[in-house]
Design an enzyme around this catalytic site. Structure first.
Site, PDB file in Angstrom:
ATOM      1  N   GLY A 162      -4.511  -3.834   7.854  1.00 42.72           N
ATOM      2  CA  GLY A 162      -3.412  -3.377   8.215  1.00 42.72           C
ATOM      3  C   GLY A 162      -2.139  -4.398   8.896  1.00 42.72           C
ATOM      4  O   GLY A 162      -1.024  -4.084   8.789  1.00 42.72           O
ATOM      5  N   ASP A 163      -2.661  -5.613   9.485  1.00 50.05           N
ATOM      6  CA  ASP A 163      -1.702  -6.300   9.852  1.00 50.05           C
ATOM      7  C   ASP A 163      -0.930  -7.003   8.671  1.00 50.05           C
ATOM      8  O   ASP A 163       0.278  -7.186   8.850  1.00 50.05           O
ATOM      9  CB  ASP A 163      -2.381  -7.477  10.635  1.00 50.05           C
TER      10      ASP A 163
END
Length: 770
Positions: free
Chosen positions: A543-544
Site C-alpha cells: 500500500g505504501d
C-alpha cells in the site's frame, strides 16, 4: 479539442489499460484503438472489464496489419502527443519520423534481454518480479495478490512514463520509453530484496505477520482486522491502557514488555494476548474504538463493502460508469476536481478522429541527456516509505530533492532497530539499507521544525521550491502554520502533494494508518487468501508503494498542469483511495472471497512446486491453444484430446486432475528449466523469485542492468534496485547514494534559502540545525 489537452493513443494490453484509465482521470484525451471485432475486454461477462478499464476513452476500430488500417493509425499518431503501446511487437515502423511522439512500450519483460519475447500474465510477472515470494504462509505455496497487482504496477509506471516523456518533450523531441512489467514489480518489494542485499538473508513468506514491524492480521468476531502494536512508545502505552481497562492485559503489564526489543523477540506471545482481546469485537466497532485512541487499526473490508466506507463516500471517491458505481481515481485532479461519471464508448464511436487534423506541439531544441525532471526542485518532508518512495521516483528522473529531517523527528527507517537492514551497527542512522534505498539521489537538511526558527527556515525553503511533498497525518502542516492557503501565499506556483492515510478531509481524516491497515480498508487484504475462511492478507508495504507511485504521478501531472496554466495546486492524495483504485473490476463484479492463485476465467493457472527446497513454478494458460501446447510439453497429448478438457470451464471443473498432472511434471524439474520449455511453446510461465534469486539468477534483470552498484560514504558498497522506466533520450538513473543525515544542510540553506553564514552560525548554536 485543444492541443493543450494531450492526446494519448492506446494500443491496449493488460499491462497498459490501467495507464490509459489513469490518464483519463487526469483529464487527458485517450483514444483506444480496437480491432474490427472490438477489444477483447468487451467479450468478458457483463462488460465489466471493458467498462472499468476503458470508460472515458474514445474508440476507433482498425487493423494495423492491413494497408488501410496502417495508414489510419499513422494519421492518428501524427496528431497524437503520446502512444501507449502494449502490443507484443510494437509499431515503431508506423511511428517512424514522428519526432514529436512520446512512444511508451509496455511489455511483460522489457524490450531488451534474453527473455524480452517471453509471454507474461499477471501471475507470471508477479512470480518473476518477486511479489509472489512475499505473500503466503511460510510452509505453503507463494500466493498471488488479487486484482492483478503486477499489471497495476506496470500501469501506473507506464502512466508516469507518458508524463515524463511529455515533460522532456518541452525541451526536445519525443522518444521511445521502455517499461518492463517485471522490473516494475522488482522495484516495489519494500524490504524483500533489501534484506538479501544488506543482510545476506532471504525472509520467509510472512504469513499474516509483518516481517519487520509488529503488525499483522487478526480475527474479529465477524471477520478480520489489520493492525498491531504501532510504531511508537505512545501507541504501545495506549494499547496497554485499553487492555487494562478491559481486564485483558494478561502479563503484558510487566515491566519487561516496555522494551520494544523484548516485545519483538516474543511477539507470538504478545500477539496471542492481543488476539484474545480483539477476537470478541465486531471488526468495525473495534477499529473505531482503536482509532479514537489514535491506534492504527482498520477493519478488513471486501470490495462490495467499500461504498459503505464513510471516508470514501464523503470525499466523492466513486465514479459512475454508465449506470453503475465503480471505483474512482487515486486523487482528485486537477485542482481538486473529481471525475464523477464516465461514458462507455461503443466500438468505433470516434472513427472520425482518423480523418480530423490536429495540431501538436512543435519539436524544440533542448539538452539531450538531461533527465526529464532536471531543473525541478522538490522539498521532501516525508518519512518511512510511502512519501520517500514518491520522491525517490522524482529524484531518479532528475529532480533536485531536498530531504528535511532531524534527530528530533527521527525517521524509523534511519533510527528504529527493528527496521534497520545492514551488516553493521543497527544504531547508525546512516547505514540502514531500507532508508538508503528510497532516499538515493537526494540531499539532506537537518532542521528541527519543532522550533519557531526552524519553521521560519522551512518557509524560506518553500519559497524557492517547485514541489512540496509530505506524508504526515492530516493536521500536522496546519499546526506548523503551513496549511495550503499559507503555502500558496509563500509560493503561488507551488505544487503541494500531501499523502496522508485517509486524506485531509472527511470524517476519518484523523485516522492513523500504516500500509497494512490501508490495504485492509481498501479491499486488498480481504481478497488475498485461499478462500472465505482462509484469508492470509497483504502484510508488507504494498500500500505504501502504490501510494508512492501515485504520488509521483500526481506530482508530474501537476507540474505539467502548471506549465500550461501557470497555477500550482494542492493534490490531497489519500493512501486509502490510492490502494482502492488498484482494485480493478472488483466492485463491478462484487468480488466476495479470495480465489488463491487461480484465475476467474483461464484454466489452468497456478503455482506448482518444482525441484529444490521452496522452489515454485507459476503457469497461466490463457487459451485452448496454449492448453494444447502445454499438454505437448508435459508429454500428455491425451489430455488435449480429452473432450472434458477442451474448454477453460471444462478444465476448471477437472482442476484436481490437471493440477495433479501438471504438479507432478513440475516437481521433477528446476523451475527455470520448466519455464523455458513452456515459454518455447508460447505458454506464460516463470520461476517464483525471492530476493536472492532476483539479484543472482535472473538473466533478464541482469541483462537490463537493473541492480546498480553504489558506494555509500558510511554503508560502503552495495547494490540498489534500479529504475524500471527507461527513457532512451533523457534517461533517469542513480547518480548519488542516499545522503548522510544533514550532510547538505549548509550548502542547501545558503544556495536555496539564501541564508547568510552569520545566521547559519546562530542557527547551529541554537540547535535548530540538527
Amino acid at each position: 479539442m485543444s492541443a493543450a489537452v494531450p492526446r494519448v493513443v492506446e494500443l491496449t494490453s493488460p499491462f497498459t489499460r490501467f495507464a490509459g484509465r489513469l490518464l483519463v482521470g487526469l483529464g487527458y484525451e485517450v483514444v483506444l484503438v480496437e480491432p474490427p471485432e472490438g477489444d477483447a475486454d468487451r467479450r468478458e461477462p457483463d462488460g465489466d472489464a471493458f467498462a472499468h478499464w476503458h470508460a472515458g476513452k474514445r474508440s476507433v476500430t482498425l487493423d494495423p496489419a492491413t494497408p488501410e488500417g496502417a495508414a489510419g493509425l499513422r494519421r492518428l499518431l501524427a496528431g497524437a502527443d503520446a502512444l501507449l503501446d502494449g502490443t507484443a511487437d510494437g509499431v515503431e515502423s508506423l511511428a517512424e519520423g514522428l519526432d514529436h511522439l512520446v512512444h511508451v512500450r509496455v511489455t511483460p519483460f522489457g524490450l531488451v534481454g534474453p527473455r524480452s519475447d517471453w509471454q507474461g500474465s499477471d501471475l507470471v510477472v508477479a512470480a518473476t518480479g518477486g511479489m509472489l515470494a512475499q505473500v503466503g504462509d511460510p510452509d505453503g505455496p507463494p500466493l498471488r495478490m488479487p486484482e492483478n497487482q503486477a499489471e497495476h504496477l506496470a500501469g501506473v509506471n507506464a502512466a508516469i512514463a507518458v508524463l515524463l516523456g511529455l515533460r522532456a518533450r518541452r525541451r526536445g523531441p519525443g522518444q521511445l520509453i521502455d517499461v518492463s512489467a517485471q522490473a516494475c514489480v522488482a522495484a516495489a518489494l519494500e524490504a524483500g530484496t533489501l534484506a538479501y542485499l544488506h543482510e545476506d538473508r532471504v525472509p520467509p513468506r510472512p504469513g499474516s505477520v509483518h516481517p519487520l514491524v509488529p503488525h499483522g492480521l487478526f480475527r474479529a468476531a465477524d471477520g478480520h482486522l489489520g493492525g498491531g502494536l504501532g510504531g511508537s512508545p505512545r501507541m504501545w502505552d495506549a494499547l496497554l491502557a485499553w487492555l487494562r481497562e478491559e481486564g485483558a492485559e494478561a502479563d503484558l503489564g510487566e515491566p519487561r514488555w516496555q522494551d520494544p526489543v523484548e516485545r519483538k523477540k516474543y511477539q507470538d506471545h504478545v500477539f496471542k494476548v492481543v488476539q484474545d482481546f480483539v477476537g470478541a469485537w465486531p471488526k468495525a466497532e473495534f477499529a473505531e474504538r482503536a482509532q479514537a485512541r489514535k491506534l492504527p487499526w482498520a477493519a478488513v473490508d471486501l470490495p462490495h463493502e467499500l461504498p459503505d466506507n464513510p471516508q470514501l463516500a464523503a470525499r466523492g471517491f466513486f465514479t459512475r460508469v454508465g449506470d453503475r458505481t465503480d471505483l474512482g481515481f487515486p486523487f482528485a485532479f486537477p485542482e481538486g476536481h473529481r471525475v464523477t461519471s464516465l461514458g462507455v464508448p461503443g466500438p468505433g464511436d470516434d472513427r472520425a478522429l482518423l480523418d480530423e487534423p490536429r495540431a501538436v506541439r512543435p519539436v524544440e531544441g533542448g539538452s539531450p541527456g538531461l533527465p526529464a525532471l532536471d531543473g525541478v526542485r522538490v522539498l521532501d518532508l516525508t518519512w518511512v516509505l510511502a512519501g520517500p518512495y514518491c520522491t525517490k521516483v522524482l529524484a531518479d528522473h532528475g529532480a533536485d530533492v531536498i530531504k528535511v529531517e532531524s534527530v528530533r523527528r527521527p525517521d524509523p527507517t534511519r533510527f528504529a532497530p527493528f527496521m534497520h537492514l545492514s551488516r553493521g551497527d543497527h544504531t547508525d542512522p546512516n547505514t540502514n539499507g531500507y532508508f538508503n534505498e528510497v532516499n538515493r539521489n537526494k540531499r539532506s537538511v537537518a532542521l528541527d521544525t519543532r522550533t519557531e526558527e526552524g519553521v521560519t527556515v522551512l518557509r524560506d525553503l518553500i519559497a524557492s521550491c517547485d514541489v512540496l511533498v509530505e506524508n504526515f497525518s492530516a493536521t500536522v502542516m496546519k499546526k506548523l502554520g503551513l496549511g495550503y492557503e499559507t503555502l500558496r501565499e509563500i509560493n503561488p506556483g507551488l505544487v503541494y502533494v500531501s499523502m496522508s492515510g485517509m486524506g485531509h478531509t472527511g470524517p476519518r481524516a484523523g485516522w492513523v494508518s500504516y500500509a497494512d491497515t490501508v490495504s485492509a480498508a481498501g479491499g486488498l487484504t480481504g481478497l488475498t487468501g485461499w478462500g472465505p475462511d482462509d484469508v492470509v492478507g497483504v502484510i508488507y508495504g504494498h500500500g505504501d508503494i502504490v501510494a508512492g507511485l501515485q504520488g509521483a504521478l500526481a506530482t508530474v501531472a501537476a507540474l505539467e498542469h502548471r506549465s500550461e496554466t501557470g497555477r500550482g495546486q494542492h493534490v490531497d492524495l489519500s493512501q486509502l483511495e490510492a490502494i482502492a483504485s488498484h482494485m480493478g473490476t472488483s466492485l463491478l463484479t462484487a468480488a466476495r472471497s479470495p480465489i488463491g492463485n487461480t484465475h476467474p476465467r483461464w484454466s489452468p493457472q497456478g503455482v506448482y512446486r518444482s525441484l529444490g527446497a521452496d522452489r515454485w513454478l507459476a503457469v497461466s494458460v490463457r487459451s485452448d491453444e496454449e492448453w494444447a501446447a502445454l499438454c505437448e510439453v508435459i508429454g500428455r497429448p491425451d489430455l488435449a484430446a480429452d473432450e472434458r478438457l477442451r474448454t477453460a470451464d471444462g478444465r476448471r471443473s477437472e482442476s484436481a486432475l490437471i493440477d495433479g498432472v501438471l504438479g507432478g511434471w513440475a516437481r521433477a524439474l528446476p523451475a527455470d528449466a520448466a519455464a523455458e520449455l513452456l515459454q518455447e511453446r508460447g505458454v506464460p510461465a516463470g520461476a517464483v523469485r525471492d530476493g536472492r534469486e532476483l539479484v543472482e539468477h535472473d538473466p533478464q534483470l541482469r541483462a537490463r542492468g537493473f541492480y546498480v552498484r553504489v558506494e555509500h560514504p558510511a554503508a560502503g558498497a552495495f547494490l540498489q534496485e534500479g529504475v524500471p522506466i527507461r527513457l532512451t533520450r533523457t534517461p533517469g538513473g542513480i547518480r548519488t547514494p542516499a545522503p548522510l543525515l544533514g550532510a547538505d544542510t549548509e550548502e542547501v540553506l545558503r544556495e536555496v534559502a539564501g541564508i547568510p553564514l552569520e545566521r547559519l552560525r546562530r542557527l547551529h548554536e541554537a540547535g535548530v540545525l540538527r
